[in-house]
Design an enzyme around this catalytic site. Sequence first.
Site, PDB file in Angstrom:
ATOM      1  N   GLN A  26      34.706  32.660  41.416  1.00  8.79           N
ATOM      2  CA  GLN A  26      33.757  32.679  42.522  1.00  8.79           C
ATOM      3  C   GLN A  26      32.367  32.172  42.152  1.00  8.79           C
ATOM      4  OE1 GLN A  26      35.062  36.911  43.646  1.00  8.79           O
ATOM      5  NE2 GLN A  26      34.551  36.063  45.627  1.00  8.79           N
ATOM      6  N   ARG A  83      28.881  43.147  35.891  1.00 10.31           N
ATOM      7  CA  ARG A  83      30.345  43.065  35.876  1.00 10.31           C
ATOM      8  C   ARG A  83      30.741  41.630  36.202  1.00 10.31           C
ATOM      9  NH1 ARG A  83      34.512  44.118  40.313  1.00 10.31           N
ATOM     10  NH2 ARG A  83      36.435  43.939  39.146  1.00 10.31           N
ATOM     11  N   HIS A 128      40.633  38.479  37.335  1.00  9.99           N
ATOM     12  CA  HIS A 128      40.203  38.550  38.734  1.00  9.99           C
ATOM     13  C   HIS A 128      40.830  37.361  39.473  1.00  9.99           C
ATOM     14  CE1 HIS A 128      36.898  40.340  41.481  1.00  9.99           C
ATOM     15  NE2 HIS A 128      37.564  39.487  42.231  1.00  9.99           N
ATOM     16  N   ASN A 173      41.819  43.159  38.480  1.00  9.20           N
ATOM     17  CA  ASN A 173      41.095  43.452  39.707  1.00  9.20           C
ATOM     18  C   ASN A 173      42.041  43.467  40.911  1.00  9.20           C
ATOM     19  OD1 ASN A 173      38.391  43.620  41.196  1.00  9.20           O
ATOM     20  ND2 ASN A 173      39.390  41.918  42.259  1.00  9.20           N
ATOM     21  N   GLU A 174      42.082  44.587  41.602  1.00  8.62           N
ATOM     22  CA  GLU A 174      42.791  44.704  42.881  1.00  8.62           C
ATOM     23  C   GLU A 174      44.192  44.107  42.868  1.00  8.62           C
ATOM     24  OE1 GLU A 174      40.334  43.053  45.967  1.00  8.62           O
ATOM     25  OE2 GLU A 174      38.755  44.536  45.690  1.00  8.62           O
ATOM     26  N   ASN A 305      36.985  49.469  44.074  1.00  9.70           N
ATOM     27  CA  ASN A 305      36.309  48.524  44.969  1.00  9.70           C
ATOM     28  C   ASN A 305      36.436  49.072  46.384  1.00  9.70           C
ATOM     29  OD1 ASN A 305      35.968  46.968  42.722  1.00  9.70           O
ATOM     30  ND2 ASN A 305      37.319  45.306  43.383  1.00  9.70           N
ATOM     31  N   TYR A 307      34.795  48.772  50.430  1.00  9.90           N
ATOM     32  CA  TYR A 307      33.927  48.090  51.393  1.00  9.90           C
ATOM     33  C   TYR A 307      33.893  48.742  52.755  1.00  9.90           C
ATOM     34  CZ  TYR A 307      33.717  44.167  48.123  1.00  9.90           C
ATOM     35  OH  TYR A 307      33.490  43.390  47.024  1.00  9.90           O
ATOM     36  N   GLU A 377      32.851  47.660  42.995  1.00 10.36           N
ATOM     37  CA  GLU A 377      32.385  46.723  44.030  1.00 10.36           C
ATOM     38  C   GLU A 377      32.062  47.500  45.297  1.00 10.36           C
ATOM     39  OE1 GLU A 377      35.026  43.425  44.978  1.00 10.36           O
ATOM     40  OE2 GLU A 377      35.363  43.030  42.855  1.00 10.36           O
ATOM     41  N   TRP A 426      28.408  44.408  45.106  1.00 14.12           N
ATOM     42  CA  TRP A 426      29.031  43.102  45.292  1.00 14.12           C
ATOM     43  C   TRP A 426      28.281  42.407  46.397  1.00 14.12           C
ATOM     44  CZ3 TRP A 426      32.754  40.547  42.592  1.00 14.12           C
ATOM     45  CH2 TRP A 426      33.116  39.287  43.131  1.00 14.12           C
ATOM     46  N   GLU A 433      33.768  32.661  48.531  1.00 10.01           N
ATOM     47  CA  GLU A 433      34.428  33.856  49.066  1.00 10.01           C
ATOM     48  C   GLU A 433      35.903  33.559  49.396  1.00 10.01           C
ATOM     49  OE1 GLU A 433      34.016  36.932  49.038  1.00 10.01           O
ATOM     50  OE2 GLU A 433      35.398  37.561  50.599  1.00 10.01           O
ATOM     51  N   TRP A 434      36.654  33.124  48.380  1.00 10.87           N
ATOM     52  CA  TRP A 434      38.103  32.923  48.472  1.00 10.87           C
ATOM     53  C   TRP A 434      38.483  32.098  49.717  1.00 10.87           C
ATOM     54  CZ3 TRP A 434      39.342  33.738  43.740  1.00 10.87           C
ATOM     55  CH2 TRP A 434      38.766  34.776  43.017  1.00 10.87           C
ATOM     56  N   PHE A 442      27.944  37.303  50.493  1.00 10.34           N
ATOM     57  CA  PHE A 442      27.893  38.701  50.063  1.00 10.34           C
ATOM     58  C   PHE A 442      26.721  38.979  49.108  1.00 10.34           C
ATOM     59  CE2 PHE A 442      32.213  39.044  51.672  1.00 10.34           C
ATOM     60  CZ  PHE A 442      32.350  40.383  51.979  1.00 10.34           C
TER      61      PHE A 442
HETATM   62  C1  GBH Z   1      37.003  42.044  47.059  1.00  7.63           C
HETATM   63  O1  GBH Z   1      38.231  42.407  47.621  1.00  7.63           O
HETATM   64  C2  GBH Z   1      37.199  41.060  45.916  1.00  7.63           C
HETATM   65  O2  GBH Z   1      37.434  41.748  44.703  1.00  7.63           O
HETATM   66  C3  GBH Z   1      36.033  40.102  45.753  1.00  7.63           C
HETATM   67  O3  GBH Z   1      36.373  39.092  44.865  1.00  7.63           O
HETATM   68  C4  GBH Z   1      35.618  39.574  47.102  1.00  7.63           C
HETATM   69  O4  GBH Z   1      34.584  38.637  47.012  1.00  7.63           O
HETATM   70  C5  GBH Z   1      35.188  40.746  47.960  1.00  7.63           C
HETATM   71  O5  GBH Z   1      36.282  41.593  48.134  1.00  7.63           O
HETATM   72  C6  GBH Z   1      34.734  40.373  49.359  1.00  7.63           C
HETATM   73  O6  GBH Z   1      35.815  39.924  50.116  1.00  7.63           O
HETATM   74  O7  GBH Z   1      41.476  37.201  55.364  1.00  7.63           O
HETATM   75  O8  GBH Z   1      40.084  35.811  53.973  1.00  7.63           O
HETATM   76  O9  GBH Z   1      39.077  37.424  55.431  1.00  7.63           O
HETATM   77  C7  GBH Z   1      38.199  43.350  48.678  1.00  7.63           C
HETATM   78  C8  GBH Z   1      39.460  43.284  49.491  1.00  7.63           C
HETATM   79  C9  GBH Z   1      40.761  41.458  50.329  1.00  7.63           C
HETATM   80  C10 GBH Z   1      38.975  42.371  51.628  1.00  7.63           C
HETATM   81  C11 GBH Z   1      40.861  40.292  51.303  1.00  7.63           C
HETATM   82  C12 GBH Z   1      39.064  41.167  52.533  1.00  7.63           C
HETATM   83  C13 GBH Z   1      40.559  39.670  53.705  1.00  7.63           C
HETATM   84  C14 GBH Z   1      40.299  38.256  53.265  1.00  7.63           C
HETATM   85  N1  GBH Z   1      39.453  42.078  50.310  1.00  7.63           N
HETATM   86  N2  GBH Z   1      40.417  40.677  52.620  1.00  7.63           N
HETATM   87  S1  GBH Z   1      40.251  37.114  54.594  1.00  7.63           S
END
Ligand code: GBH
Length: 487
Positions: A26, A83, A128, A173-174, A305, A307, A377, A426, A433-434, A442
């Site tokens: 990331q 981290r 990760h 991670n997760e 983690n 949220y 996180e 985080w 952001e994936w 974030f």
């Molecule tokens: C964390 O996962 C990750 O560890 C971190 O890398 C990431 O940046 C952070 O969340 C914020 O997302 O359908 O594309 O909207 C937390 C669990 C898993 C929550 C994926 C959001 C939906 C992704 N996350 N989920 S999406």
Amino acid sequence: KADAGEVSRNDFPAGFVFGVATSAYQVEGATNEDGKGDSIWDVFSRTKGNIKDGSNGDIAVDQYHRYKEDVELIAKLGFGAYRFSISWSRIFPDGFGNKVNEKGIVYYNHLIDYLLKKGIQPYVTLYHWDLPYTLHEFVGGWLSEKVVEYFALYAEVCFARFGDRVKHWMTINEPLQTAINGYSIGIFAPGRHDNPYKEPYLAAHYQILAHAAAVDVYRKKFKATQGGEIGLVVDCEWAEAFSDKEQDKIAVERRLDFQLGWFLDPIFYGDYPAVMRERLGDHLPQFTQREKKLLRNSIDFVGLNHYTSRLIAHATCATEGPFYEVQELERIVNWQGGDLIGERAASDWLYIVPWGLRKVLNYIAQKYKNTPIYVTENGMDDEEKETAIIKEFLSDEKRIEYFKGYLGAVAQAIRDGVDIRGYFAWSFLDNFEWAQGYTKRFGLVYVDYKDGLKRYPKSSALWFSHFLKGKSVDEARTEPHGSVNFT
Ligand code: GBH
């Protein structure tokens, strides 16, 4: 006692660690530099259609070249820990563990040394989500038992090379996100979705065993001399019953077993939760006696983690896909009367529910022997806007409220008797952001993607900085364009 809004540094024990968090893919960029091999995320995000804005992590926020500037900023803000994760394919480009890529070692040595020089403790995640692509393509990735050994080899090199200075390790991670998003829904690398009743449980199984194998290596070969600690990072939304109905309350238990018990029960109790065995039958792999022994207590701390939270209702025809179908439940964000569980952040999955964190922490403490916990996180995002001026992003009052609320919840859980050792926001800065690419931010620190990736602390960074110094939080306000007053 002061309400959450008035949370202060004094609500936390003296040794409590406050840090910021990121992960390699990331933030690093430099995906093809200095001998790094491709990971499954390199390949996944280069494939058209997988990432919302068509972007990838090739440059990300360029921490690979800007680590000094970043470390200096973390120090300046007053955080005591960082981290970050190590990119496996920087250390072993093809994952096979035959030949160490020394340039990868050099990078992390520089980062670690500079952190320590600035008085910041490194908290290092080994994995990760960026599996070396070769291991996926030619070995079968997380669906193959062989990856367990390769992970142990990789972990051993990290302990051997960095463990003289790194005293806090996280294996994976997760694992749930890799299992579900990577092997059931397919929105994350490696993007598989054809066998959603079986593959996620295999992918989870070998991640759990890889965790245990790495911990075994650490304890047998390094712990005595290096004296560090090692844990696993799980993600958990709080699950609140949608109604008083018995069915909904039982659904909550199931939800927590499928989220947390899936990974923590094997470690604390030697096997998956009974409800998973009942519902998944032959799709859920078995542990051998030897594996069970290895798993038992293979953890010094739980990394959490967290949220957001959800209301959980029993549902015979779940709509969220196979993972929820087998659990027969629905995740809901509206109370029966129609009120949202909390205000929404930019992401459609993220509702702001500070009390949920207190409940998760208490749940983990009760169920898992009051094992030390780090919140590894916690944070929320802003929506990227095409026309926005930086100034709007820099006054992120909503994120300040988020941190006040969630830190208040952590402080409350400590008073409840939960053994919490640290908290990581985080994220340190905006990043890749994936599947959402760069459309979600974030960061506590703004990154200007249109102007040389310049960094600007947001108001929340300044708020945190004042919080850490025990100052009145109202003194914290950011001036536009980063002319930040740190005094
Ligand atoms: C964390 O996962 C990750 O560890 C971190 O890398 C990431 O940046 C952070 O969340 C914020 O997302 O359908 O594309 O909207 C937390 C669990 C898993 C929550 C994926 C959001 C939906 C992704 N996350 N989920 S999406």
